[in-house]
Motif scaffolding. Structure first.
Motif, PDB file in Angstrom:
ATOM      1  N   PRO A   1       0.836  -1.209   0.000  1.00  0.00           N
ATOM      2  CA  PRO A   1       0.000   0.000   0.000  1.00  0.00           C
ATOM      3  C   PRO A   1       0.868   1.255   0.000  1.00  0.00           C
ATOM      4  O   PRO A   1       1.951   1.268   0.592  1.00  0.00           O
ATOM      5  CB  PRO A   1      -0.806  -0.124   1.286  1.00  0.00           C
ATOM      6  CG  PRO A   1       0.007  -0.995   2.163  1.00  0.00           C
ATOM      7  CD  PRO A   1       0.728  -1.936   1.250  1.00  0.00           C
ATOM      8  N   PRO A   2       0.407   2.306  -0.657  1.00  0.00           N
ATOM      9  CA  PRO A   2       1.190   3.544  -0.618  1.00  0.00           C
ATOM     10  C   PRO A   2       1.204   4.132   0.790  1.00  0.00           C
ATOM     11  O   PRO A   2       0.204   4.102   1.499  1.00  0.00           O
ATOM     12  CB  PRO A   2       0.464   4.454  -1.605  1.00  0.00           C
ATOM     13  CG  PRO A   2      -0.860   3.845  -1.832  1.00  0.00           C
ATOM     14  CD  PRO A   2      -0.757   2.400  -1.498  1.00  0.00           C
ATOM     15  N   GLU A   3       2.356   4.667   1.175  1.00  0.00           N
ATOM     16  CA  GLU A   3       2.511   5.258   2.497  1.00  0.00           C
ATOM     17  C   GLU A   3       3.026   6.682   2.338  1.00  0.00           C
ATOM     18  O   GLU A   3       4.032   6.928   1.668  1.00  0.00           O
ATOM     19  CB  GLU A   3       3.504   4.452   3.326  1.00  0.00           C
ATOM     20  CG  GLU A   3       3.765   5.065   4.675  1.00  0.00           C
ATOM     21  CD  GLU A   3       5.007   4.518   5.337  1.00  0.00           C
ATOM     22  OE1 GLU A   3       5.272   4.949   6.460  1.00  0.00           O
ATOM     23  OE2 GLU A   3       5.706   3.703   4.730  1.00  0.00           O
ATOM     24  N   ILE A   4       2.315   7.623   2.938  1.00  0.00           N
ATOM     25  CA  ILE A   4       2.724   9.022   2.912  1.00  0.00           C
ATOM     26  C   ILE A   4       2.711   9.522   4.350  1.00  0.00           C
ATOM     27  O   ILE A   4       1.661   9.534   4.999  1.00  0.00           O
ATOM     28  CB  ILE A   4       1.791   9.870   2.022  1.00  0.00           C
ATOM     29  CG1 ILE A   4       1.808   9.336   0.598  1.00  0.00           C
ATOM     30  CG2 ILE A   4       2.193  11.339   2.068  1.00  0.00           C
ATOM     31  CD1 ILE A   4       0.788   9.951  -0.313  1.00  0.00           C
ATOM     32  N   ASN A   5       3.872   9.925   4.858  1.00  0.00           N
ATOM     33  CA  ASN A   5       4.028  10.447   6.224  1.00  0.00           C
ATOM     34  C   ASN A   5       3.466   9.499   7.280  1.00  0.00           C
ATOM     35  O   ASN A   5       2.769   9.921   8.201  1.00  0.00           O
ATOM     36  CB  ASN A   5       3.363  11.824   6.350  1.00  0.00           C
ATOM     37  CG  ASN A   5       4.046  12.865   5.496  1.00  0.00           C
ATOM     38  OD1 ASN A   5       5.246  12.772   5.243  1.00  0.00           O
ATOM     39  ND2 ASN A   5       3.287  13.842   5.037  1.00  0.00           N
ATOM     40  N   GLY A   6       3.709   8.210   7.141  1.00  0.00           N
ATOM     41  CA  GLY A   6       3.268   7.238   8.131  1.00  0.00           C
ATOM     42  C   GLY A   6       1.815   6.828   8.015  1.00  0.00           C
ATOM     43  O   GLY A   6       1.318   6.071   8.837  1.00  0.00           O
ATOM     44  N   THR A   7       1.109   7.318   7.005  1.00  0.00           N
ATOM     45  CA  THR A   7      -0.294   6.966   6.786  1.00  0.00           C
ATOM     46  C   THR A   7      -0.370   6.013   5.604  1.00  0.00           C
ATOM     47  O   THR A   7       0.163   6.295   4.535  1.00  0.00           O
ATOM     48  CB  THR A   7      -1.138   8.222   6.498  1.00  0.00           C
ATOM     49  OG1 THR A   7      -1.011   9.110   7.616  1.00  0.00           O
ATOM     50  CG2 THR A   7      -2.588   7.868   6.310  1.00  0.00           C
ATOM     51  N   TYR A   8      -1.046   4.879   5.803  1.00  0.00           N
ATOM     52  CA  TYR A   8      -1.204   3.878   4.743  1.00  0.00           C
ATOM     53  C   TYR A   8      -2.563   4.079   4.083  1.00  0.00           C
ATOM     54  O   TYR A   8      -3.581   4.190   4.753  1.00  0.00           O
ATOM     55  CB  TYR A   8      -1.109   2.466   5.310  1.00  0.00           C
ATOM     56  CG  TYR A   8       0.250   2.136   5.852  1.00  0.00           C
ATOM     57  CD1 TYR A   8       1.259   1.718   4.990  1.00  0.00           C
ATOM     58  CD2 TYR A   8       0.532   2.243   7.202  1.00  0.00           C
ATOM     59  CE1 TYR A   8       2.512   1.417   5.480  1.00  0.00           C
ATOM     60  CE2 TYR A   8       1.788   1.950   7.698  1.00  0.00           C
ATOM     61  CZ  TYR A   8       2.768   1.530   6.824  1.00  0.00           C
ATOM     62  OH  TYR A   8       4.020   1.238   7.306  1.00  0.00           O
ATOM     63  N   TYR A   9      -2.565   4.126   2.761  1.00  0.00           N
ATOM     64  CA  TYR A   9      -3.795   4.281   1.983  1.00  0.00           C
ATOM     65  C   TYR A   9      -4.116   2.936   1.341  1.00  0.00           C
ATOM     66  O   TYR A   9      -3.426   2.498   0.433  1.00  0.00           O
ATOM     67  CB  TYR A   9      -3.627   5.375   0.928  1.00  0.00           C
ATOM     68  CG  TYR A   9      -3.415   6.735   1.557  1.00  0.00           C
ATOM     69  CD1 TYR A   9      -4.510   7.506   1.920  1.00  0.00           C
ATOM     70  CD2 TYR A   9      -2.144   7.220   1.817  1.00  0.00           C
ATOM     71  CE1 TYR A   9      -4.337   8.746   2.513  1.00  0.00           C
ATOM     72  CE2 TYR A   9      -1.954   8.451   2.418  1.00  0.00           C
ATOM     73  CZ  TYR A   9      -3.059   9.210   2.757  1.00  0.00           C
ATOM     74  OH  TYR A   9      -2.887  10.433   3.357  1.00  0.00           O
ATOM     75  N   CYS A  10      -5.177   2.296   1.831  1.00  0.00           N
ATOM     76  CA  CYS A  10      -5.538   0.948   1.416  1.00  0.00           C
ATOM     77  C   CYS A  10      -6.599   0.975   0.328  1.00  0.00           C
ATOM     78  O   CYS A  10      -7.281   1.987   0.133  1.00  0.00           O
ATOM     79  CB  CYS A  10      -6.057   0.165   2.621  1.00  0.00           C
ATOM     80  SG  CYS A  10      -4.870   0.104   3.966  1.00  0.00           S
ATOM     81  N   PRO A  11      -6.782  -0.161  -0.376  1.00  0.00           N
ATOM     82  CA  PRO A  11      -7.854  -0.252  -1.365  1.00  0.00           C
ATOM     83  C   PRO A  11      -9.211  -0.052  -0.696  1.00  0.00           C
ATOM     84  O   PRO A  11      -9.415  -0.419   0.453  1.00  0.00           O
ATOM     85  CB  PRO A  11      -7.725  -1.669  -1.924  1.00  0.00           C
ATOM     86  CG  PRO A  11      -6.358  -2.124  -1.564  1.00  0.00           C
ATOM     87  CD  PRO A  11      -5.971  -1.374  -0.339  1.00  0.00           C
TER      88      PRO A  11
END
Length: 90
Positions: A44-54
């Protein structure tokens, strides 16, 4: 001699049908292998410690409670000290 010709033709037909069937099996097997490789390669893409899931699910160690979360084929474990560990299939 009269019985040999139809037997030879039947044998050639059986071999031809077997080869065609094996080719169809190999194509379908390669498609399944491709799908498995696509799932295995997903993170999953991770931006600043936040995971963006399907499906629009967002997992952040500071917002979500500690525990285990599923993110596609991966699992994210959030510890009580607000750190996250990502585990994906290989």
């Amino acid at each position: 001699m009269a019985i040999e010709a139809p037997l030879i033709l039947a044998f050639i037909g059986i071999i031809f049908a077997g080869v065609i069937g094996f080719m169809i099996f190999m194509v379908s097997a390669q498609q399944a292998i491709g799908w498995a490789n696509a799932i295995r390669a997903y993170t999953p893409p991770e931006i600043n410690g936040t995971y963006y899931c399907p499906g629009g699910t967002v997992i952040n160690p500071y917002i979500n409670a500690s525990g285990l979360y599923q993110c596609g084929p991966c699992l994210i474990y959030i510890y009580q000290n607000a750190t996250a560990h990502l585990s994906c299939p290989r």
